[in-house]
Design an enzyme around this catalytic site. Structure first.
Site, PDB file in Angstrom:
ATOM      1  N   HIS A   1     -26.185 -16.075  67.203  1.00 33.42           N
ATOM      2  CA  HIS A   1     -25.218 -17.174  67.326  1.00 33.42           C
ATOM      3  C   HIS A   1     -25.839 -18.468  67.886  1.00 33.42           C
ATOM      4  O   HIS A   1     -25.189 -19.214  68.626  1.00 33.42           O
ATOM      5  CB  HIS A   1     -24.026 -16.759  68.205  1.00 33.42           C
ATOM      6  CG  HIS A   1     -23.189 -15.680  67.618  1.00 33.42           C
ATOM      7  ND1 HIS A   1     -22.545 -15.820  66.403  1.00 33.42           N
ATOM      8  CD2 HIS A   1     -22.889 -14.435  68.071  1.00 33.42           C
ATOM      9  CE1 HIS A   1     -21.882 -14.702  66.134  1.00 33.42           C
ATOM     10  NE2 HIS A   1     -22.085 -13.858  67.129  1.00 33.42           N
TER      11      HIS A   1
ATOM     12  N   ASN B   1     -12.568  -8.050  69.897  1.00 31.01           N
ATOM     13  CA  ASN B   1     -13.193  -9.042  69.024  1.00 31.01           C
ATOM     14  C   ASN B   1     -12.830  -8.836  67.558  1.00 31.01           C
ATOM     15  O   ASN B   1     -12.674  -9.792  66.808  1.00 31.01           O
ATOM     16  CB  ASN B   1     -14.712  -8.975  69.212  1.00 31.01           C
ATOM     17  CG  ASN B   1     -15.444 -10.056  68.456  1.00 31.01           C
ATOM     18  OD1 ASN B   1     -14.942 -11.147  68.278  1.00 31.01           O
ATOM     19  ND2 ASN B   1     -16.638  -9.739  67.996  1.00 31.01           N
TER      20      ASN B   1
ATOM     21  N   LYS C   1     -21.240  -3.208  69.534  1.00 36.51           N
ATOM     22  CA  LYS C   1     -19.990  -3.317  70.296  1.00 36.51           C
ATOM     23  C   LYS C   1     -18.868  -2.487  69.682  1.00 36.51           C
ATOM     24  O   LYS C   1     -18.189  -1.736  70.377  1.00 36.51           O
ATOM     25  CB  LYS C   1     -19.555  -4.793  70.381  1.00 36.51           C
ATOM     26  CG  LYS C   1     -20.486  -5.686  71.161  1.00 36.51           C
ATOM     27  CD  LYS C   1     -19.927  -7.091  71.314  1.00 36.51           C
ATOM     28  CE  LYS C   1     -19.803  -7.846  70.005  1.00 36.51           C
ATOM     29  NZ  LYS C   1     -21.124  -8.092  69.373  1.00 36.51           N
TER      30      LYS C   1
END
Length: 450
Positions: free
Chosen positions: A195, A148, A125
């Site tokens: 996650h 983020n 990302k």
């Protein structure tokens, strides 16, 4: 360029901002700047600098506090991405019918005059948003990279010139909090197990990622790889695929990238190392070209972009040994990318805090490309057990300093000492940046001692 899609107003105040790390502080200050009544809470104590900024702006600060008491009288709750959905104050707000909005969508709504490109994926990302920003700058287009990591979205309202495009990475934590989020362009890079300590299952994690497309209208752009394994991305946006197979609008054919059946450039001309970065470059080019960025500028930007700190960052060469800082590799899939970027002779440093999910997927790459693995942090024991079948030397080093010393003693000219931990840093460091900075300093200290 795509016309900016109208955005809904914020839900009503007064606002209770839950979680006062970087993004929460930015959200509270932005709401206060708009004249709203704002209260901020955090479950832990705040640094005095952050607490002072908030209080000086007129934000009522309660920390440490759970927020249940402060929920009384709140019109809406603004949730920082690090706060889990199960937090008592979040659950109580929903039970009472109080709107709960994430900081990410709060920023998107406040930036309603600016075209928005959102980028998500399990890996790549940060590199991709920075590359998209680079392509815009190469074309002379105003752009701001945020999201983020780095700059919180809610810190941007009122700071951007008219016509500036916002390019923002979006984590699963941020996307699971969205209600109306519908960016003009959305990019999904890849999907890999990550996650699970937060989402519980891969299916829940994947569903959070797909929120990036869920409400996009017809006039938006949705970029995704071929072979993702997701039958329906959701939303109504124009689909733009990238990859090596048939049906790719941005295609890799025999070592050359093509856009809309026209040659773009050879893969060998890209400024980034590794097969994974070919995918990142294709995604960045696809979203830029689909929105009308000049192809010559895209071509030039793909050639000139050299990557980021903490992602396959070559920090030193000492006695013929290359030291590579890949501290941003905080999950197994990302560490595999790091290890696979080198043909062999790798001394890999692994370990940190567990996200759940295990490490057995590392075994083939470690067996094929690594001379040894140096294990640090809370997951050292779990890694030792998982990597046993790899058949390479496993060294329990405890911390990064001992790992670098052991790897440098064992490495021969032509080898690579690679920090690609496959884990977050929070057991021993405040962030992957801090961990990477320490590795860089240790490697350069070796260089200076020779």
């Amino acid at each position: 360029m795509v016309v900016v899609i109208p955005r809904p107003p914020l839900p009503p105040g007064p606002y209770l901002v839950v979680g006062l790390a970087r993004s929460g502080v930015a959200a509270a200050l932005a709401l206060r700047e708009g004249g709203a009544e704002v209260t901020g809470v955090d479950s832990g104590p705040l640094p005095e600098e952050a607490a002072g900024r908030l209080r000086a702006a007129g934000v009522a600060v309660h920390a440490p506090a759970g927020g249940l008491e402060q929920l009384e009288g709140a019109g809406s709750l603004i949730k920082s991405p690090g706060v889990p959905q199960e937090a008592p104050v979040v659950a109580a707000a929903r039970e009472r019918g109080i709107p709960v909005l994430g900081e990410y969508e709060t920023g998107w709504r406040l930036l309603g005059e600016h075209e928005f490109i959102a980028v998500t994926g399990s890996n790549g990302k940060t590199t991709t948003v920075e590359l998209i920003g680079h392509l815009h700058r190469e074309a002379g287009l105003p752009v701001k990279v945020a999201g983020n990591v780095g700059t919180a979205l809610t810190s941007l309202p009122g700071t951007l010139a008219r016509g500036t495009t916002v390019v923002a990475e979006a984590s699963s934590f941020q996307l699971e909090d969205t209600l109306a989020f519908a960016p003009e362009a959305a990019v999904l890079l890849n999907l890999a197990e990550d996650h699970l300590d937060r989402h519980g299952t891969f299916e829940a994690y994947r569903a959070a990622k797909l929120e990036i497309f869920a409400r996009q209208p017809d006039e938006a752009v949705a970029v995704a790889p071929l072979g993702l394994g997701v039958e329906d991305l959701g939303g109504c946006a124009r689909r733009v695929c990238f990859g090596a197979g048939p049906g790719a609008e941005l295609a890799d054919r025999a070592g050359r990238l093509w856009w809309d059946e026209q040659p773009l450039l050879a893969v060998s001309e890209l400024g980034l190392r590794g097969n994974h970065n070919v995918q990142n470059a294709m995604a960045a080019a696809a979203v830029a070209l689909a929105r009308g960025v000049d192809a010559d500028a895209v071509r030039a930007g793909l050639r000139s972009f050299r990557g980021l700190q903490h992602r396959l960052e070559e920090v030193a060469t000492v006695d013929g040994v290359l030291y590579v800082n890949d501290s941003k590799a905080t999950n197994v899939a990302s560490a595999l990318v790091g290890i696979d970027s080198f043909p062999g002779g790798v001394h890999v440093i692994l370990g940190g805090r567990s996200k759940g999910g295990g490490f057995t997927e590392l075994v083939p790459a470690v067996a094929e490309r690594c001379r040894a693995a140096y294990l640090i942090g809370e997951t050292a024991g779990e890694l030792r057990e998982a990597l046993g079948p790899a058949g390479v030397a496993l060294h329990d080093c405890g911390d990064l300093e001992h790992a670098v010393a052991a790897a440098s003693a064992a490495a021969a000219p032509g080898d690579v000492v690679l920090l690609s931990p496959a884990c977050p840093s929070y057991d021993q460091y405040g962030s992957y940046v801090e961990r990477g900075d320490h590795f860089r300093a240790l490697a350069r200290a070796l260089m200076n001692s020779t």
